[in-house]
Design a protein around this motif. Structure first.
Motif, PDB file in Angstrom:
ATOM      1  N   PHE A  13      38.243 -18.903  49.737  1.00  0.00           N
ATOM      2  CA  PHE A  13      38.730 -19.714  50.543  1.00  0.00           C
ATOM      3  C   PHE A  13      41.023 -19.198  51.056  1.00  0.00           C
ATOM      4  O   PHE A  13      40.789 -20.277  49.676  1.00  0.00           O
ATOM      5  CB  PHE A  13      38.881 -21.313  50.338  1.00  0.00           C
ATOM      6  N   THR A  14      41.073 -19.186  51.750  1.00  0.00           N
ATOM      7  CA  THR A  14      42.385 -18.329  51.978  1.00  0.00           C
ATOM      8  C   THR A  14      42.830 -19.941  52.562  1.00  0.00           C
ATOM      9  O   THR A  14      42.102 -20.400  53.326  1.00  0.00           O
ATOM     10  CB  THR A  14      42.338 -17.007  53.411  1.00  0.00           C
ATOM     11  N   GLY A  15      44.177 -19.685  52.824  1.00  0.00           N
ATOM     12  CA  GLY A  15      44.743 -20.648  52.988  1.00  0.00           C
ATOM     13  C   GLY A  15      45.799 -19.910  54.568  1.00  0.00           C
ATOM     14  O   GLY A  15      45.528 -19.336  55.509  1.00  0.00           O
ATOM     15  N   GLN A  16      47.052 -20.629  55.013  1.00  0.00           N
ATOM     16  CA  GLN A  16      47.462 -19.969  56.200  1.00  0.00           C
ATOM     17  C   GLN A  16      48.616 -19.013  55.835  1.00  0.00           C
ATOM     18  O   GLN A  16      49.680 -18.826  57.039  1.00  0.00           O
ATOM     19  CB  GLN A  16      48.843 -21.235  56.290  1.00  0.00           C
ATOM     20  N   HIS A  17      48.932 -18.832  55.307  1.00  0.00           N
ATOM     21  CA  HIS A  17      50.381 -17.609  54.467  1.00  0.00           C
ATOM     22  C   HIS A  17      49.045 -16.866  53.807  1.00  0.00           C
ATOM     23  O   HIS A  17      47.858 -16.515  54.011  1.00  0.00           O
ATOM     24  CB  HIS A  17      50.416 -17.730  52.974  1.00  0.00           C
ATOM     25  N   VAL A  18      49.608 -14.875  54.437  1.00  0.00           N
ATOM     26  CA  VAL A  18      49.031 -13.925  54.240  1.00  0.00           C
ATOM     27  C   VAL A  18      49.812 -12.908  52.965  1.00  0.00           C
ATOM     28  O   VAL A  18      51.046 -13.156  52.640  1.00  0.00           O
ATOM     29  CB  VAL A  18      49.564 -12.924  55.376  1.00  0.00           C
ATOM     30  N   LEU A  19      48.959 -13.687  52.361  1.00  0.00           N
ATOM     31  CA  LEU A  19      49.321 -12.376  50.773  1.00  0.00           C
ATOM     32  C   LEU A  19      48.523 -11.564  50.847  1.00  0.00           C
ATOM     33  O   LEU A  19      46.965 -11.783  50.528  1.00  0.00           O
ATOM     34  CB  LEU A  19      48.742 -13.930  50.347  1.00  0.00           C
ATOM     35  N   GLU A  20      48.529 -10.686  49.265  1.00  0.00           N
ATOM     36  CA  GLU A  20      47.635  -9.438  49.147  1.00  0.00           C
ATOM     37  C   GLU A  20      47.496 -10.278  47.678  1.00  0.00           C
ATOM     38  O   GLU A  20      47.637 -11.464  46.748  1.00  0.00           O
ATOM     39  CB  GLU A  20      48.490  -8.503  48.076  1.00  0.00           C
ATOM     40  N   ARG A  21      45.668 -10.330  47.656  1.00  0.00           N
ATOM     41  CA  ARG A  21      44.336 -10.932  47.314  1.00  0.00           C
ATOM     42  C   ARG A  21      44.049  -9.652  46.047  1.00  0.00           C
ATOM     43  O   ARG A  21      43.898  -8.602  47.215  1.00  0.00           O
ATOM     44  CB  ARG A  21      44.109 -11.370  48.679  1.00  0.00           C
ATOM     45  N   ASN A 181      54.261 -14.512  54.903  1.00  0.00           N
ATOM     46  CA  ASN A 181      54.104 -14.481  56.562  1.00  0.00           C
ATOM     47  C   ASN A 181      53.095 -15.246  56.537  1.00  0.00           C
ATOM     48  O   ASN A 181      51.969 -16.009  55.898  1.00  0.00           O
ATOM     49  CB  ASN A 181      53.533 -13.069  56.445  1.00  0.00           C
ATOM     50  N   LYS A 182      52.463 -15.511  58.270  1.00  0.00           N
ATOM     51  CA  LYS A 182      51.459 -16.731  58.513  1.00  0.00           C
ATOM     52  C   LYS A 182      50.163 -16.000  58.898  1.00  0.00           C
ATOM     53  O   LYS A 182      50.816 -15.369  59.403  1.00  0.00           O
ATOM     54  CB  LYS A 182      52.524 -17.675  59.160  1.00  0.00           C
ATOM     55  N   TRP A 383      54.460 -23.608  35.333  1.00  0.00           N
ATOM     56  CA  TRP A 383      54.732 -22.557  37.036  1.00  0.00           C
ATOM     57  C   TRP A 383      55.611 -23.439  37.177  1.00  0.00           C
ATOM     58  O   TRP A 383      55.419 -23.663  38.602  1.00  0.00           O
ATOM     59  CB  TRP A 383      53.667 -22.240  37.535  1.00  0.00           C
ATOM     60  N   ARG A 384      55.261 -24.433  37.041  1.00  0.00           N
ATOM     61  CA  ARG A 384      56.361 -26.397  38.007  1.00  0.00           C
ATOM     62  C   ARG A 384      57.578 -25.652  38.537  1.00  0.00           C
ATOM     63  O   ARG A 384      57.700 -26.307  39.848  1.00  0.00           O
ATOM     64  CB  ARG A 384      55.691 -27.592  37.203  1.00  0.00           C
ATOM     65  N   GLY A 385      58.249 -25.696  37.935  1.00  0.00           N
ATOM     66  CA  GLY A 385      59.754 -24.963  38.475  1.00  0.00           C
ATOM     67  C   GLY A 385      59.831 -24.052  39.490  1.00  0.00           C
ATOM     68  O   GLY A 385      60.832 -24.174  40.283  1.00  0.00           O
ATOM     69  N   VAL A 386      58.566 -23.369  40.119  1.00  0.00           N
ATOM     70  CA  VAL A 386      58.648 -22.548  40.865  1.00  0.00           C
ATOM     71  C   VAL A 386      57.915 -22.358  41.444  1.00  0.00           C
ATOM     72  O   VAL A 386      56.714 -22.393  42.025  1.00  0.00           O
ATOM     73  CB  VAL A 386      58.009 -20.897  39.959  1.00  0.00           C
ATOM     74  N   LYS A 387      58.861 -23.657  42.740  1.00  0.00           N
ATOM     75  CA  LYS A 387      58.230 -24.042  43.609  1.00  0.00           C
ATOM     76  C   LYS A 387      58.441 -23.482  44.802  1.00  0.00           C
ATOM     77  O   LYS A 387      57.169 -23.356  45.911  1.00  0.00           O
ATOM     78  CB  LYS A 387      59.634 -24.944  44.549  1.00  0.00           C
ATOM     79  N   THR A 388      59.134 -21.775  45.109  1.00  0.00           N
ATOM     80  CA  THR A 388      58.488 -21.287  45.914  1.00  0.00           C
ATOM     81  C   THR A 388      57.294 -20.258  45.949  1.00  0.00           C
ATOM     82  O   THR A 388      57.523 -19.169  45.914  1.00  0.00           O
ATOM     83  CB  THR A 388      60.160 -20.650  46.265  1.00  0.00           C
ATOM     84  N   HIS A 389      56.413 -21.008  45.513  1.00  0.00           N
ATOM     85  CA  HIS A 389      55.110 -19.682  45.677  1.00  0.00           C
ATOM     86  C   HIS A 389      53.866 -21.078  46.140  1.00  0.00           C
ATOM     87  O   HIS A 389      53.736 -22.119  46.296  1.00  0.00           O
ATOM     88  CB  HIS A 389      54.673 -19.201  44.613  1.00  0.00           C
ATOM     89  N   VAL A 390      52.943 -20.586  46.700  1.00  0.00           N
ATOM     90  CA  VAL A 390      51.840 -20.914  46.865  1.00  0.00           C
ATOM     91  C   VAL A 390      50.219 -20.019  46.659  1.00  0.00           C
ATOM     92  O   VAL A 390      50.287 -19.345  45.885  1.00  0.00           O
ATOM     93  CB  VAL A 390      50.724 -20.483  48.428  1.00  0.00           C
ATOM     94  N   ARG A 391      49.646 -21.067  46.618  1.00  0.00           N
ATOM     95  CA  ARG A 391      48.173 -21.509  45.899  1.00  0.00           C
ATOM     96  C   ARG A 391      47.069 -20.961  46.188  1.00  0.00           C
ATOM     97  O   ARG A 391      46.660 -21.570  47.400  1.00  0.00           O
ATOM     98  CB  ARG A 391      48.267 -22.346  45.232  1.00  0.00           C
ATOM     99  N   GLY A 392      46.571 -19.463  47.143  1.00  0.00           N
ATOM    100  CA  GLY A 392      45.961 -19.477  48.173  1.00  0.00           C
ATOM    101  C   GLY A 392      46.055 -18.866  49.566  1.00  0.00           C
ATOM    102  O   GLY A 392      47.432 -19.017  49.059  1.00  0.00           O
TER     103      GLY A 392
END
Length: 392
Positions: A13-21, A181-182, A383-392
């Motif tokens: 399931f993809t989210g709002q971010h355009v990521l390499e998957r 990217n969104k 990875w709690r301290g690495v906040k500038t990342h998203v899951r999915g």
């Protein structure tokens, strides 16, 4: 089996971010590969062969035809997605030449549907689209949208202030996600940050391994060295210092901070506390005393601070959020800081708040690179301290 398809196909399931998957790959030759999981039907410990054959030979084939062939897809939606991503990439690439580290487009929808959803807030009378102050407005040419306008976040120190619940953290969270990217319709398609911007916060209890936090914390009781600091249960201040140093180690050029998630004693120290606890008895050199050294080293800071004016004199831009609308109050903040410093000087209280430890002003900020490209997050997959990342 008519009831098996929904249970047996598992797609990412993809989210709002355009990521390499890894769930979907497009090769240099144009081949498309989709990856999914199929749960074969079983009864007890036995595979139900006829149903499994039906899934693999019929349902999978129909799914591929419906989801991977261009003829079955919405061509206009695909082209809109491509244009949106290309415009965002062009916008982000234009930032350095304009002296910017971030940009928030006019009309952007920053609030999310809820605290646990990354979807945009649904239209309502209380929804306020973003509108840049005139003094901070920038116009940028994009390949598909053409000219767009919005608020430019300039390199240096940017302070975001304002009353509680007026949109300070919402703005910072949008900037935090601006390294990605969104998808079209997200509302933040024109909210971007330079790729190496990092959100930093305090983390009570995190593990720290061999991090030089001496620019911020020194002279610990017992003479413990902080040039290669280790702890299995770091405090708020030491964890935040470690997070900053780790961000610098991997090349971050922008630090994003919100007072709500920072250690207060790490961020500031006022003149009254400095009189009660002598500077030579305080191991912490507050971030306010180091922010100018970071700026001189080419590291910008975007800081949400609604409870203290310690950063007024150090900020290159001060943005006040009022009912979700930003205004440029830089000159007013500088005037307040100057009057406050004059009042303290007249009272014989020295230069003012956030007085650094003797000699700390000459120490600057430094870090010791260890393994290039590696983020030291505390080990063990933490990875709690690495906040500038998203899951999915």
């Amino acid at each position: 089996h008519p009831h098996c398809t929904a249970r047996c196909f598992f797609l990412h399931f993809t989210g709002q971010h355009v990521l390499e998957r890894t769930a979907g790959l497009v090769s240099a030759t144009g081949d498309v590969e989709g990856r999914f999981t199929v749960g074969l039907p079983a009864q007890g410990r036995s595979i139900m062969g006829p149903w499994a054959a039906q899934i693999l030979t019929q349902h999978v084939q129909r799914a591929v035809q419906a989801g991977l062939l261009h003829s079955a897809l919405d061509s206009a939606a695909i082209w809109c997605h491509i244009q949106t991503v290309e415009d965002t990439e062009a916008l982000r690439a234009a930032l350095p030449s304009l002296g910017l580290v971030g940009f928030v487009g006019d009309g952007a929808i920053l609030p999310r549907k809820s605290g646990v959803s990354d979807l945009p807030m649904e239209p309502s009378p209380g929804l306020v689209p973003f509108r840049s102050p005139e003094s901070l407005s920038v116009q940028i040419q994009l390949p598909h949208r053409g000219h767009v306008t919005g608020m430019g976040i300039r390199a240096g120190v940017t302070l975001i202030a304002g009353g509680g619940f007026h949109g300070k953290s919402t703005l910072l969270q949008a900037l935090e996600a601006g390294v990605y990217n969104k998808v079209p319709g997200d509302g933040r398609e024109l909210v971007v940050m330079v790729p190496d911007a990092v959100k930093v916060l305090a983390e009570d209890g995190r593990r720290v391994e061999a991090v030089d936090i001496s620019p911020y914390i020194n002279n610990l009781p017992g003479g413990t060295s902080t040039s290669s600091f280790r702890s299995d249960d770091a405090s708020g201040s030491t964890s935040q210092a470690a997070n900053i140093q780790e961000a610098l180690e991997v090349g971050a050029s922008v630090l994003l901070m919100d007072e709500d998630t920072c250690a207060t004693n790490f961020m500031m120290r006022d003149s009254r506390m400095a009189q009660l606890v002598a500077p030579d008895k305080e191991p912490i050199t507050p971030f306010s005393a180091k922010i100018e050294s970071l700026r001189a080293a080419g590291v910008s800071t975007v800081l949400v601070m609604g409870g203290s004016g310690d950063y007024f004199s150090r900020a290159d831009a001060v943005i006040v959020m009022d009912n979700y609308i930003p205004s440029d109050t830089t000159q007013e903040a500088h005037n307040i800081a100057a009057r406050h410093a004059a009042t303290l000087a007249a009272a014989g209280m020295g230069a003012g708040p956030s007085t650094p430890t003797p000699g700390a002003a000459d120490m600057g900020v430094w870090f010791t690179p260890r393994v290039p490209g590696t983020i030291y997050s505390g080990g063990g997959g933490d990875w709690r301290g690495v906040k500038t990342h998203v899951r999915g």
